[in-house]
Motif scaffolding. Structure first.
Motif, short mmCIF file in Angstrom:
data_model
loop_
_atom_site.label_atom_id
_atom_site.label_comp_id
_atom_site.label_asym_id
_atom_site.label_seq_id
_atom_site.Cartn_x
_atom_site.Cartn_y
_atom_site.Cartn_z
N ALA A 146 -48.22 82.45 16.34
CA ALA A 146 -49.20 82.85 17.40
C ALA A 146 -49.76 81.34 17.74
N ARG A 147 -49.82 80.23 16.81
CA ARG A 147 -50.21 79.03 17.40
C ARG A 147 -49.19 78.58 18.39
N GLY A 148 -48.08 78.61 18.15
CA GLY A 148 -46.71 78.18 19.12
C GLY A 148 -46.97 79.03 20.47
N LEU A 149 -47.45 80.14 20.44
CA LEU A 149 -47.40 80.85 21.54
C LEU A 149 -48.84 80.59 22.34
N ALA A 150 -49.96 80.15 21.66
CA ALA A 150 -51.23 80.32 22.10
C ALA A 150 -51.21 79.42 23.57
N GLY A 151 -50.81 78.45 23.63
CA GLY A 151 -50.70 77.70 24.84
C GLY A 151 -49.99 78.22 26.13
N ASN A 152 -49.43 79.59 25.77
CA ASN A 152 -48.68 80.23 26.78
C ASN A 152 -47.46 79.28 27.09
N PRO A 153 -46.69 78.71 26.44
CA PRO A 153 -45.66 78.04 26.83
C PRO A 153 -44.39 78.71 27.23
N GLU A 154 -43.58 78.02 28.25
CA GLU A 154 -42.38 78.80 28.77
C GLU A 154 -41.30 78.75 27.77
N ILE A 155 -41.17 77.60 26.95
CA ILE A 155 -40.13 77.69 25.92
C ILE A 155 -40.79 77.67 24.49
N LEU A 156 -40.36 78.57 23.84
CA LEU A 156 -40.80 78.48 22.32
C LEU A 156 -39.75 78.06 21.55
N LEU A 157 -39.64 77.10 20.73
CA LEU A 157 -38.84 76.49 19.89
C LEU A 157 -39.17 77.12 18.45
N LEU A 158 -38.08 77.71 17.91
CA LEU A 158 -38.38 78.22 16.53
C LEU A 158 -37.45 77.52 15.66
N ASP A 159 -37.81 76.70 14.70
CA ASP A 159 -36.83 75.98 13.50
C ASP A 159 -36.89 76.95 12.34
N GLU A 160 -35.72 77.61 12.12
CA GLU A 160 -35.82 78.59 11.07
C GLU A 160 -37.01 79.06 10.45
N PRO A 161 -37.63 79.80 11.36
CA PRO A 161 -39.23 80.34 11.21
C PRO A 161 -39.28 81.40 9.96
N PHE A 162 -38.09 81.81 9.62
CA PHE A 162 -38.26 82.91 8.71
C PHE A 162 -37.47 82.58 7.40
N GLY A 163 -37.18 81.16 7.36
CA GLY A 163 -36.36 80.71 6.28
C GLY A 163 -37.04 81.01 4.93
N ALA A 164 -38.43 80.93 4.90
CA ALA A 164 -39.05 81.13 3.58
C ALA A 164 -39.58 82.33 3.22
N LEU A 165 -39.27 83.64 4.31
CA LEU A 165 -39.69 84.82 3.75
C LEU A 165 -38.41 85.65 3.06
N ASP A 166 -38.99 86.60 2.35
CA ASP A 166 -38.16 87.50 1.69
C ASP A 166 -37.35 88.29 2.64
N ALA A 167 -36.38 88.98 2.40
CA ALA A 167 -35.34 89.59 3.39
C ALA A 167 -36.26 90.67 4.19
N LEU A 168 -36.94 91.50 3.35
CA LEU A 168 -37.62 92.66 4.08
C LEU A 168 -38.59 92.24 5.17
N THR A 169 -39.42 91.23 4.70
CA THR A 169 -40.48 90.50 5.70
C THR A 169 -39.65 89.92 6.96
N ARG A 170 -38.53 89.40 6.52
CA ARG A 170 -37.84 88.61 7.57
C ARG A 170 -37.12 89.52 8.61
N ILE A 171 -36.67 90.66 8.19
CA ILE A 171 -36.26 91.54 9.11
C ILE A 171 -37.15 92.25 9.85
N GLN A 172 -38.57 92.35 9.50
CA GLN A 172 -39.55 92.84 9.97
C GLN A 172 -40.05 91.82 11.09
N MET A 173 -39.94 90.56 10.86
CA MET A 173 -40.66 89.48 11.59
C MET A 173 -39.35 89.33 12.79
N GLN A 174 -38.11 89.45 12.62
CA GLN A 174 -37.23 89.23 13.57
C GLN A 174 -37.65 90.37 14.70
N LYS A 175 -38.01 91.51 14.09
CA LYS A 175 -37.98 92.81 15.26
C LYS A 175 -39.07 92.41 16.12
#
Ligand SMILES: Nc1ncnc2c1ncn2[C@@H]1O[C@H](COP(=O)(O)OP(=O)(O)OP(=O)(O)O)[C@@H](O)[C@H]1O
Ligand SMILES: [Mg+2]
Lengths: 257, 254
Positions: A146-175
């Motif tokens: 949400a912070r990354g998106l808050a300024g309404n950027p045209e490009i959002l760069l995501l650096d392994e954003p779900f790396g620290a999450l468990d597998a189930l949360t990860r899939i949900q976040m991807q969706k």
């Protein structure tokens, strides 16, 4: 309609540590269209974060050219947002202030509206007054998005954003990221070392070599009719990516299904 | 319940000491000139409270501590911040300050008495010299330890230096600044009492040395106990403020 694109030409980057020179990126050439969802896969240490940091403007580079919409990137700007591997929420700020952290130039009302709407977008409304350490890992990463998106950027760069999450949360976040991308039209550049994630999310998948990072292949996955992990097309792409990283053949998923 | 147990546990040693004290004086194993009895100390306390002497002494001493500590704490935070954020200030001031820091308080005393006498100014100078360094050192540490990750987030939004200081450096440093403030406060109190013992004509420290001259051991004991209690109260007060200021840091879950 819009011709805005991110253009990277002959980008190389090396770090000097003591007297040693470490080459992190080697002659990267890429073009990313406005509104695309591009994923970058590569082994640990191949320079993925370095590439994203250069695009974000956090990291200077000496050779090559990186430009967005024709303007050379030399520093951060409101057209680019970034989500890091760790959520990097400032522990002393409430979630609402974290999300609005970089909206300081906006009038209070406008800022609050943006914060509110983005909290809703990532599904953490109701946590506005919580502190980061009161949130679960998944919630914190949502707040970071949400912070990354808050300024309404045209490009959002995501650096392994779900790396620290468990597998189930990860899939949900991807969706959810897919859903946000579809509704917002933000250009998404997501780095991962998870091949599944790269294929599931990317319209194009950029495969990077080991350090110094080079672009080994750019795989077009736009025509995968729908991103279904159990689909034969999905398995075929997966097999292709897999081969870049491992000598041996991947077990034949297509027929074991 | 848990906090009750903790308090009970913490009170065990003082209660044991008091019991032992009571035992050795009541049975006459130690002469009252060496260790006065509990009732004698209690009486001294009562008399000093009733005569207003104790309150007057404490008033004088605490006023000195507050004045000196406020100067030391604000100087320490400001100078520490400047050194922490600016390499130039660091290079300019750090060598000198570290040299000064290695001079023990007691070595300053003759000079301070020579310059400021034994009145109020000398006490405040002593407190400032003693308490300034722990506050400054911890402030520097807190500021320079600000995680690079958070600073990058600020850079992404092109946050200016001033706002970055208020929103990132300072809050990140606050827990450690409070470590310095706490240390500085207890050192202030210790340094003040020591200087009052050596060179003063008022204050709680002076009262102790006065009792010694007048051969009133119960006055000495009363003074020591009061000093210890005030020290604990000062520290508790500051800890409470620190907890409030860094609520985000303490697990947060209420
Ligand atoms: N600031 C730096 N100073 C020196 N070397 C660096 C710096 N940043 C990165 N490197 C080096 O550059 C290489 C690429 O680092 P980078 O963080 O981009 O890798 P990565 O692909 O993101 O790895 P991971 O998947 O583990 O996050 C590594 O060898 C790393 O040690
Ligand atoms: Mg990385």
């Amino acid at each position: 309609m819009s011709e805005k694109r991110l253009r990277i030409e002959g980008l190389s980057k090396s770090f000097t540590v003591g007297k040693k020179v470490i080459d992190a990126l080697d002659n990267i050439n890429l073009e990313i269209e406005r509104g695309e969802f591009v994923t970058i896969v590569g082994k640990s240490g191949c320079g993925k974060s370095t590439l994203l940091k250069i695009i974000s403007g956090l990291l200077p580079y000496e050779s090559g050219k990186v430009a967005y919409d024709g303007h050379e990137i030399r520093e951060p700007g409101p057209d680019r947002g970034m989500v890091f591997q760790e959520h990097r929420l400032l522990p002393w700020l409430k979630i609402r202030d974290n999300i609005g952290f970089n909206l300081f130039s906006l009038p209070k009302r406008e800022r609050e509206e943006l914060v509110g709407s983005h909290m809703k977008k990532v599904g953490i409304d109701g946590f506005a007054d919580a502190y980061p350490n009161q949130l679960s890992g998944g919630m914190a990463q949502r707040a970071a998005i949400a912070r990354g998106l808050a300024g309404n950027p045209e490009i959002l760069l995501l650096d392994e954003p779900f790396g620290a999450l468990d597998a189930l949360t990860r899939i949900q976040m991807q969706k959810e990221v897919l859903r946000i991308w579809q509704s917002e039209g933000t250009t998404m550049i997501l780095v991962t070392h998870d091949i599944d994630e790269a294929i599931f999310l990317g319209q194009r998948i950029i495969v990077m070599s080991e350090r110094p990072g080079k672009v080994l292949d750019i795989i077009n996955a736009k025509n995968l009719a729908y991103k279904n992990r159990a689909d034969a097309d999905f398995a075929r792409v997966k097999k292709k990516v897999y081969k870049y990283f491992f000598e041996e053949e991947m077990p034949d998923l297509e027929y074991t299904l | 319940m848990k906090s009750f147990r903790r308090v009970a546990l913490g009170l065990t040693p003082p209660v044991a000491i008091v019991l032992l004290w009571w035992y050795v004086t009541y049975t006459g194993k130690v002469p009252p000139m060496i260790l006065p009895s509990l009732p004698a100390v209690g009486n001294a306390f009562k008399n000093n409270v009733l005569s207003g002497q104790l309150l007057a002494d404490l008033g004088i001493s605490l006023t000195r501590v507050v004045k000196g500590y406020l100067v030391a704490a604000s100087l320490g935070v400001v100078v520490g911040t400047l050194i922490g954020v600016s390499r130039r200030f660091d290079e300019l001031l750090s060598p000198t300050l570290h040299a000064i820091r290695s001079i023990p308080m007691m070595a300053w005393l003759p000079l301070i008495i020579l310059w400021c006498g034994i009145g109020e100014e000398s006490k405040i100078v002593i407190i400032v010299i003693s308490a300034f360094f722990p506050v400054m050192i911890n402030t520097i540490g807190g500021i320079t330890d600000t995680p690079q990750q958070y600073l990058e987030v600020a850079r992404l939004g092109k946050m200016g230096a001033f706002r970055t200081f208020w929103k990132v450096y300072l809050p990140s440093a606050v827990p450690q600044i409070f470590v310095g403030l706490r240390l500085g406060l207890s050192i202030s109190w210790i340094a003040l009492v020591a200087s009052e013992l050596l060179a003063a004509n008022s204050g709680i420290g002076f009262r102790i040395s006065d009792s010694r001259i007048k051969i009133r051991p119960e006055g000495i004991f009363m003074g020591i106990i009061v000093i210890g209690i005030i020290g604990v109260i000062l520290d508790k007060g500051l800890t409470t403020i620190a907890k409030r200021a860094t609520r985000w840091n303490s697990g947060g879950k209420e």
